[in-house]
Design an enzyme around this catalytic site. Structure first.
Site, short mmCIF file in Angstrom:
data_model
loop_
_atom_site.label_atom_id
_atom_site.label_comp_id
_atom_site.label_asym_id
_atom_site.label_seq_id
_atom_site.Cartn_x
_atom_site.Cartn_y
_atom_site.Cartn_z
N HIS A 61 4.84 0.40 0.49
CA HIS A 61 5.52 -0.35 1.66
C HIS A 61 4.45 -1.54 2.03
O HIS A 61 3.50 -1.55 1.69
CB HIS A 61 6.10 0.43 2.61
CG HIS A 61 4.62 1.25 3.26
ND1 HIS A 61 4.46 2.41 2.90
CD2 HIS A 61 4.32 1.18 4.50
CE1 HIS A 61 3.53 3.00 3.73
NE2 HIS A 61 3.33 2.28 4.52
N HIS A 100 0.85 -1.22 -0.05
CA HIS A 100 -0.02 -0.22 0.23
C HIS A 100 0.84 1.12 0.11
O HIS A 100 2.17 1.34 0.11
CB HIS A 100 -0.79 0.11 1.19
CG HIS A 100 -0.06 0.06 2.48
ND1 HIS A 100 0.75 -0.94 3.09
CD2 HIS A 100 -0.09 1.38 3.43
CE1 HIS A 100 1.21 -0.31 4.32
NE2 HIS A 100 0.74 0.98 4.43
N ASP A 133 0.16 5.05 1.83
CA ASP A 133 -0.65 5.69 2.75
C ASP A 133 -1.38 6.84 2.29
O ASP A 133 -0.94 7.62 1.38
CB ASP A 133 0.27 6.22 4.16
CG ASP A 133 0.97 5.06 4.84
OD1 ASP A 133 0.40 3.90 4.96
OD2 ASP A 133 2.04 5.54 5.27
N ARG A 172 4.74 6.44 14.59
CA ARG A 172 4.69 6.96 13.17
C ARG A 172 4.11 8.33 12.93
O ARG A 172 2.95 8.82 13.64
CB ARG A 172 3.44 6.05 12.31
CG ARG A 172 3.93 6.27 10.68
CD ARG A 172 2.82 5.53 9.99
NE ARG A 172 2.08 6.32 9.32
CZ ARG A 172 0.82 5.99 8.69
NH1 ARG A 172 0.99 4.74 8.17
NH2 ARG A 172 -0.07 6.80 8.31
C1 SIN Z 1 2.55 1.23 7.79
O1 SIN Z 1 2.23 0.69 6.88
O2 SIN Z 1 2.52 2.56 8.14
C2 SIN Z 1 3.62 0.26 9.08
C3 SIN Z 1 4.98 0.08 8.36
C4 SIN Z 1 5.60 -0.86 9.44
O3 SIN Z 1 5.10 -1.13 10.64
O4 SIN Z 1 6.53 -1.46 9.19
#
Ligand code: SIN
Length: 277
Positions: free
Chosen positions: A252, A98, A100, A267
């Site tokens: 990612h 995905h 974000d 995050r």
């Molecule tokens: C995310 O998708 O924002 C999380 C990525 C992660 O936890 O490595």
């Protein structure tokens, strides 16, 4: 500009910056980090000693912060979302390819993700380079997708009965505020001026103007192309590892291979701009 950072490009996607305490980065180094993120899609830093206020201060120097609607917040810092999987949970957050916030009219520029607690093994994150994926498409496909636009949505993931509802991360579903947005399938990255493929398996629902079967087939073709190993890099985390990534030119995927162990990431989401072809 890169010579003021010790930066090593990683095959597939991204780069590592060595020997920099980001709390002490000069303005010129911050500009070089931003440029590296725009160019390589993701940049990793090891061994950072960052309290929440330090992470927020660093993120603000890269771009304005936007608060994510869906993720649980840290208790005292609304700017910091918790990406957490406990010892008892089976599902994780972000465990599929995905990018974000592509469902927003101005998709988030990126994220600053700091590893707080990591499992003894596993819990890596994969990143895929959407500049390289676009550039490697056959000319006929580039011609076919030029000028197309796609609809991105969030309700099927974060809304009532969304994808997280049936998991042990159900707190991420059931939201009423579930935006949709339309973006070009190929964008011009606002920071680098390069073309990047801007559809993703999690949030892109359809390519406008195509019959449903044709849209699904074309998206499937683009997705299979984009996750070839030549466009992908795998990054491991330990406490103090921090990444800054750019949602406009990467995807990612957080690996979910550490059941029975705790993983906590902090995050911060960085604000973006509307995207154009
Ligand atoms: C995310 O998708 O924002 C999380 C990525 C992660 O936890 O490595």
């Amino acid at each position: 500009m890169a010579d003021i950072l010790d930066i090593e490009e990683v095959e597939g996607c991204g780069a590592r910056v060595r020997g920099l305490d980001v709390r002490k980065a000069s303005d010129t180094q911050i500009d070089a980090i931003r440029e590296a993120v725009f160019r390589r899609g993701v940049v990793f830093f090891e061994d950072q000693q960052l309290a929440p206020d330090d992470q927020i201060a660093f993120a603000r120097r890269i771009a304005p912060i936007v608060v994510n609607r869906y993720f649980p917040k840290t208790e005292r810092w609304p700017e910091i979302a918790k990406v957490e999987k406990t010892e008892g949970q089976k599902s994780n957050i972000g465990g599929g390819w995905h990018t974000d916030h592509s469902y927003d009219t101005a998709p988030a520029m990126g994220s600053v993700l700091l590893a707080v607690r990591t499992p003894p093994a596993g819990g890596d994150t994969l990143f895929a380079d959407m500049y390289a994926a676009y550039e490697a498409l056959p000319d006929a496909t580039k011609t076919r997708i030029a000028g197309l636009r796609a609809r991105h949505a969030s309700a099927h993931v974060f809304g009532e009965g969304g994808a997280y509802a049936a998991t042990d991360h159900a707190v991420l579903s059931g939201h009423a505020d579930t935006p949709e947005a339309v973006h070009p399938v190929v964008i011009i990255h606002p920071g680098s001026g390069r073309k990047a493929l801007f559809v993703n398996p999690a949030f892109t629902r359809e390519i406008l103007g195509l019959a449903p079967d044709e849209s699904s087939a074309l998206l499937g073709e683009l997705y299979a192309h984009a996750i070839q190993p030549r466009f992908v890099a795998r990054y491991a985390w330990r406490p103090g590892t921090m990444a800054v990534w750019d949602n406009r030119c990467t995807w990612h995927f957080a690996m979910n291979d550490y059941h029975g162990h705790y993983r906590l990431m902090h995050r911060i989401t960085l604000d973006g701009v509307p995207l154009a072809a």
